[in-house]
Scaffold this motif. Structure first.
Motif, mmCIF file in Angstrom:
data_model
loop_
_atom_site.group_PDB
_atom_site.id
_atom_site.type_symbol
_atom_site.label_atom_id
_atom_site.label_comp_id
_atom_site.label_asym_id
_atom_site.label_seq_id
_atom_site.Cartn_x
_atom_site.Cartn_y
_atom_site.Cartn_z
ATOM 1 N N ASN A 134 17.756 47.976 -7.340
ATOM 2 C CA ASN A 134 16.508 46.938 -6.717
ATOM 3 C C ASN A 134 15.366 48.127 -6.066
ATOM 4 O O ASN A 134 13.996 47.869 -6.487
ATOM 5 C CB ASN A 134 17.099 46.325 -5.729
ATOM 6 C CG ASN A 134 17.684 44.893 -6.471
ATOM 7 O OD1 ASN A 134 17.362 44.448 -7.448
ATOM 8 N ND2 ASN A 134 18.290 44.422 -5.463
ATOM 9 N N PHE A 135 15.632 49.177 -5.502
ATOM 10 C CA PHE A 135 14.668 50.173 -4.901
ATOM 11 C C PHE A 135 13.974 50.795 -6.049
ATOM 12 O O PHE A 135 12.582 50.714 -6.054
ATOM 13 C CB PHE A 135 15.547 51.242 -4.068
ATOM 14 C CG PHE A 135 14.360 51.880 -3.452
ATOM 15 C CD1 PHE A 135 13.894 51.586 -1.902
ATOM 16 C CD2 PHE A 135 13.883 53.065 -3.961
ATOM 17 C CE1 PHE A 135 13.124 52.135 -1.267
ATOM 18 C CE2 PHE A 135 12.945 53.766 -3.145
ATOM 19 C CZ PHE A 135 12.626 53.260 -1.819
ATOM 20 N N LYS A 136 14.517 51.169 -7.295
ATOM 21 C CA LYS A 136 13.701 51.857 -8.330
ATOM 22 C C LYS A 136 13.134 50.897 -8.968
ATOM 23 O O LYS A 136 11.838 50.977 -9.363
ATOM 24 C CB LYS A 136 14.557 52.450 -9.357
ATOM 25 C CG LYS A 136 14.086 53.328 -10.393
ATOM 26 C CD LYS A 136 14.703 54.093 -11.025
ATOM 27 C CE LYS A 136 14.086 55.158 -11.930
ATOM 28 N NZ LYS A 136 14.856 56.120 -12.807
ATOM 29 N N LEU A 162 13.640 40.078 -0.904
ATOM 30 C CA LEU A 162 13.742 41.336 -1.633
ATOM 31 C C LEU A 162 12.424 42.426 -0.974
ATOM 32 O O LEU A 162 12.779 43.567 -0.561
ATOM 33 C CB LEU A 162 13.521 41.330 -2.963
ATOM 34 C CG LEU A 162 13.411 42.895 -3.876
ATOM 35 C CD1 LEU A 162 14.786 43.357 -3.851
ATOM 36 C CD2 LEU A 162 13.063 42.341 -5.403
ATOM 37 N N GLN A 163 11.393 41.562 -1.007
ATOM 38 C CA GLN A 163 10.279 42.479 -0.399
ATOM 39 C C GLN A 163 10.408 42.941 1.047
ATOM 40 O O GLN A 163 10.335 44.120 1.160
ATOM 41 C CB GLN A 163 9.018 41.648 -0.340
ATOM 42 C CG GLN A 163 7.701 42.142 0.076
ATOM 43 C CD GLN A 163 6.789 41.040 0.636
ATOM 44 O OE1 GLN A 163 6.868 40.592 1.426
ATOM 45 N NE2 GLN A 163 5.687 41.243 -0.215
ATOM 46 N N GLN A 164 11.114 42.317 1.980
ATOM 47 C CA GLN A 164 11.416 42.646 3.306
ATOM 48 C C GLN A 164 12.439 43.597 3.341
ATOM 49 O O GLN A 164 12.440 44.794 4.078
ATOM 50 C CB GLN A 164 11.631 41.564 4.027
ATOM 51 C CG GLN A 164 10.759 40.581 4.205
ATOM 52 C CD GLN A 164 9.543 40.841 4.801
ATOM 53 O OE1 GLN A 164 9.394 41.609 5.903
ATOM 54 N NE2 GLN A 164 8.186 40.602 3.926
ATOM 55 N N ARG A 165 13.512 43.767 2.481
ATOM 56 C CA ARG A 165 14.553 44.493 2.378
ATOM 57 C C ARG A 165 13.884 46.044 1.790
ATOM 58 O O ARG A 165 14.154 47.102 2.370
ATOM 59 C CB ARG A 165 15.882 43.959 1.560
ATOM 60 C CG ARG A 165 16.597 43.120 2.290
ATOM 61 C CD ARG A 165 17.569 42.488 1.525
ATOM 62 N NE ARG A 165 18.694 41.958 2.375
ATOM 63 C CZ ARG A 165 19.495 40.911 2.054
ATOM 64 N NH1 ARG A 165 19.517 40.562 0.798
ATOM 65 N NH2 ARG A 165 20.322 40.606 2.935
ATOM 66 N N MET A 166 13.260 45.860 0.733
ATOM 67 C CA MET A 166 12.439 47.091 0.309
ATOM 68 C C MET A 166 11.510 47.682 1.247
ATOM 69 O O MET A 166 11.495 49.049 1.335
ATOM 70 C CB MET A 166 12.071 46.802 -1.164
ATOM 71 C CG MET A 166 12.821 46.371 -2.278
ATOM 72 S SD MET A 166 14.143 47.621 -2.502
ATOM 73 C CE MET A 166 15.520 46.869 -1.698
ATOM 74 N N GLU A 167 10.657 47.006 1.812
ATOM 75 C CA GLU A 167 9.841 47.617 2.648
ATOM 76 C C GLU A 167 10.550 48.174 3.935
ATOM 77 O O GLU A 167 9.977 49.207 4.509
ATOM 78 C CB GLU A 167 8.883 46.444 3.228
ATOM 79 C CG GLU A 167 7.716 46.107 2.324
ATOM 80 C CD GLU A 167 6.957 47.112 1.470
ATOM 81 O OE1 GLU A 167 6.597 48.085 2.354
ATOM 82 O OE2 GLU A 167 6.786 47.077 0.421
#
Length: 245
Positions: free
Chosen positions: A225-227, A189-194
């Motif tokens: 997820n982004f929010k 999730l961290q990698q996708r959001m960054e």
């Protein structure tokens, strides 16, 4: 044994090898056959292979594995997934990616101490084994990270990666959390959001295009997820960037 002259010279100067109970013999020879003729793997406690030429390095590693289970550390590779997968299949002890640092090499040697029956060597300043006292990152962890980076736009699961690497999924998940200090799903999730944040900041891509680029086929799930991750919707995040420019 080394396939790159600069790697050998740098490796020789990184550590005082005698304090680890080792005498370093650095070789730069033009062919794998010449390397194998010059050194008997059965007489070595540890073999370091420079990865300045990945094909040369992996061929040398494969030749060694035909006759010996001696611990092997690969030095200076770039960590692409196919190469790391081959290295894992050959049961290398560690892969220290470019640029090779003394601290990383010390941690790797320390992790091998019990297996090799060597002295641990000098303690590195500020906690050589990492803030939480875990060993240096293992090749499997770097391989998982590399896979995530390369396949971020696809559906990724730890189960799929475990199958590709022939690892037990639960065991790999525990090992990943031990070294990265977060679960695999949290890391993904961290990698996708960054990545999504970077695309919002640096491109004019539409939100749905960014969602697909970071592995989401359902735009609503991406928005949610982004929010939750940033505290703002993707549109709000981009607007804030424009307003602050």
């Amino acid at each position: 044994m080394d396939s790159n002259a600069r790697s050998s010279q740098a490796c020789s100067s990184l550590l005082d090898w005698s304090q680890y109970g080792l005498e370093l013999k650095a070789l730069q020879l033009p062919t794998v056959e010449a390397m194998m003729d010059a050194v008997d793997p059965l007489s070595c406690s540890l073999i370091l292979i420079g990865m300045g030429n990945p094909d040369f390095g992996m061929e040398l590693c494969e030749r060694i594995r035909r006759i010996s289970r001696v611990p092997i550390i690969l030095l200076g590779g770039r960590g692409d997934f196919p190469l790391m997968r081959r290295a894992l299949a050959l049961q290398v002890s560690d892969c220290i990616l470019h640029p090779v640092q003394a601290r990383d090499l010390h941690d790797s040697l320390k992790a091998l101490t019990n297996r090799l029956g060597l002295t641990a060597g000098p303690a590195a300043d500020d906690g050589a084994s990492g803030e939480h006292g875990v060993p240096a990152a293992e090749p499997i962890i770097e391989t998982v990270k590399q896979y995530v980076e390369q396949e971020l736009h696809h559906n990724i699961t730890l189960k799929k990666i475990s199958a590709l690497l022939h690892f037990n999924c639960a065991y790999l998940g525990q090992k990943f959390k031990c070294h990265v200090h977060m679960s695999f799903n949290e890391y993904l999730l961290q990698q996708r959001m960054e990545k999504a944040k970077a695309l919002l900041e640096n491109t004019d891509m539409r939100i749905y295009e960014i969602a697909r680029r970071v592995g989401y086929t359902e735009i609503d799930w991406f928005y949610k997820n982004f929010k939750a991750y940033t505290g703002a919707s993707a549109n709000e995040y981009r607007k804030q960037l424009i307003d602050s420019a």
